[in-house]
Write an enzyme that holds these catalytic residues in place. Structure first.
Site, PDB file in Angstrom:
ATOM      1  N   GLY A  36       0.810  -1.218   0.000  1.00 47.81           N
ATOM      2  CA  GLY A  36       0.000   0.000   0.000  1.00 47.81           C
ATOM      3  C   GLY A  36       0.836   1.257   0.000  1.00 47.81           C
ATOM      4  O   GLY A  36       1.880   1.359  -0.666  1.00 47.81           O
ATOM      5  N   VAL A  37       0.393   2.223   0.785  1.00 47.51           N
ATOM      6  CA  VAL A  37       1.059   3.519   0.808  1.00 47.51           C
ATOM      7  C   VAL A  37       2.468   3.391   1.405  1.00 47.51           C
ATOM      8  O   VAL A  37       3.400   4.096   0.976  1.00 47.51           O
ATOM      9  CB  VAL A  37       0.181   4.564   1.533  1.00 47.51           C
ATOM     10  CG1 VAL A  37       0.118   4.346   3.022  1.00 47.51           C
ATOM     11  CG2 VAL A  37       0.640   5.971   1.210  1.00 47.51           C
ATOM     12  N   ASP A  38       2.639   2.499   2.339  1.00 48.12           N
ATOM     13  CA  ASP A  38       3.951   2.242   2.951  1.00 48.12           C
ATOM     14  C   ASP A  38       4.956   1.806   1.873  1.00 48.12           C
ATOM     15  O   ASP A  38       6.075   2.345   1.778  1.00 48.12           O
ATOM     16  CB  ASP A  38       3.766   1.137   4.006  1.00 48.12           C
ATOM     17  CG  ASP A  38       4.923   1.005   4.976  1.00 48.12           C
ATOM     18  OD1 ASP A  38       5.864   1.801   4.902  1.00 48.12           O
ATOM     19  OD2 ASP A  38       4.872   0.085   5.811  1.00 48.12           O
TER      20      ASP A  38
HETATM   21  P1  ADP Z   1      -3.388   0.485   6.076  1.00 53.64           P
HETATM   22  O1  ADP Z   1      -2.580  -0.745   6.345  1.00 53.64           O
HETATM   23  O2  ADP Z   1      -3.211   1.549   7.153  1.00 53.64           O
HETATM   24  O3  ADP Z   1      -4.816   0.168   5.780  1.00 53.64           O
HETATM   25  P2  ADP Z   1      -2.824   0.922   3.218  1.00 53.64           P
HETATM   26  O4  ADP Z   1      -1.558   1.402   2.630  1.00 53.64           O
HETATM   27  O5  ADP Z   1      -3.256  -0.470   2.888  1.00 53.64           O
HETATM   28  O6  ADP Z   1      -2.697   1.154   4.800  1.00 53.64           O
HETATM   29  O7  ADP Z   1      -3.996   1.910   2.825  1.00 53.64           O
HETATM   30  C1  ADP Z   1      -4.180   3.187   3.387  1.00 53.64           C
HETATM   31  C2  ADP Z   1      -4.760   4.110   2.340  1.00 53.64           C
HETATM   32  O8  ADP Z   1      -3.706   4.602   1.517  1.00 53.64           O
HETATM   33  C3  ADP Z   1      -5.781   3.461   1.401  1.00 53.64           C
HETATM   34  O9  ADP Z   1      -6.886   4.345   1.275  1.00 53.64           O
HETATM   35  C4  ADP Z   1      -5.014   3.361   0.087  1.00 53.64           C
HETATM   36  O10 ADP Z   1      -5.897   3.447  -1.020  1.00 53.64           O
HETATM   37  C5  ADP Z   1      -4.140   4.567   0.168  1.00 53.64           C
HETATM   38  N1  ADP Z   1      -2.928   4.604  -0.684  1.00 53.64           N
HETATM   39  C6  ADP Z   1      -2.236   3.572  -1.220  1.00 53.64           C
HETATM   40  N2  ADP Z   1      -1.182   4.031  -1.933  1.00 53.64           N
HETATM   41  C7  ADP Z   1      -1.211   5.395  -1.820  1.00 53.64           C
HETATM   42  C8  ADP Z   1      -0.415   6.451  -2.335  1.00 53.64           C
HETATM   43  N3  ADP Z   1       0.665   6.225  -3.106  1.00 53.64           N
HETATM   44  N4  ADP Z   1      -0.764   7.734  -2.037  1.00 53.64           N
HETATM   45  C9  ADP Z   1      -1.841   7.997  -1.263  1.00 53.64           C
HETATM   46  N5  ADP Z   1      -2.626   7.049  -0.739  1.00 53.64           N
HETATM   47  C10 ADP Z   1      -2.325   5.757  -1.028  1.00 53.64           C
END
Ligand code: ADP
Length: 173
Positions: A36-38
């Protein structure tokens, strides 16, 4: 609340592109990267970010830690760990609010004026997007009311639905 409203903006897009003082990472307790965002933040920041994260010994749910931004446009990354959604009666809302509050507190300590948040916990952690947006906007608005040193907070929505949920919450402030 009108001043606070003017200090909040909603964007749809990729948080790694944001030229703010700090972007917030929705990390996991290990702080050693994930999907994901991480994953997107680590990929864009380069290997220096993971090296620095290894020195932090993880992070508890609701807490926040800060690193440099390396190859990102943002000079800092604030890593916070959202709660995993377990039905809503396991303190999820309080823990999610803590993520926003503690991230802004850390930004304040580092004298950072602009901060961008992703929708913490709403991806693989399964938090209902509408409830998460309400907590995000209300917690940030309450914080900004008390702390004038943070000039602007951006909610970065990856999808249209999340963007609309933020706009709706913002209109209700
Ligand atoms: P968590 O484990 O906290 O749920 P995720 O990364 O799976 O974290 O998702 C958190 C949010 O970040 C979701 O709404 C996802 O769509 C969003 N997301 C994923 N990639 C990005 C990005 N590059 N920029 C902004 N938001 C993102």
């Amino acid at each position: 609340m009108s001043d606070v409203k003017n200090r909040i903006a909603v964007y749809q897009g990729n948080i790694t592109k944001m030229g703010v003082d700090a972007i917030v990472n929705a990390a996991n307790t290990s702080l050693l990267g994930g999907g994901g965002v991480d994953g997107a933040i680590h990929a864009a920041a380069g290997p220096g970010l993971l090296e620095e994260c290894r020195e932090l010994n993880g992070c508890q749910v609701g807490q926040a830690k800060i690193t440099a931004g390396y190859d990102l446009p943002a000079p800092y990354v604030i890593h916070t760990v959202g709660p995993i959604w377990r039905g809503g009666d396991k303190g999820e809302s309080r823990k999610l609010a803590c993520c926003y509050y503690n991230s802004l507190k850390l930004a304040h300590e580092y004298q950072l004026a602009t901060v961008a948040f992703p929708a913490i916990s709403t991806g693989v952690y399964g938090y209902p997007k509408d409830q998460a947006a309400a907590i995000a906007v209300k917690t940030v608005a309450a914080y900004l009311e008390e702390d004038k040193s943070i000039l602007k907070v951006y909610f970065v929505a990856f999808d249209k639905e999340t963007e609309q949920l933020y706009q709706k919450e913002l209109a209700q402030l």
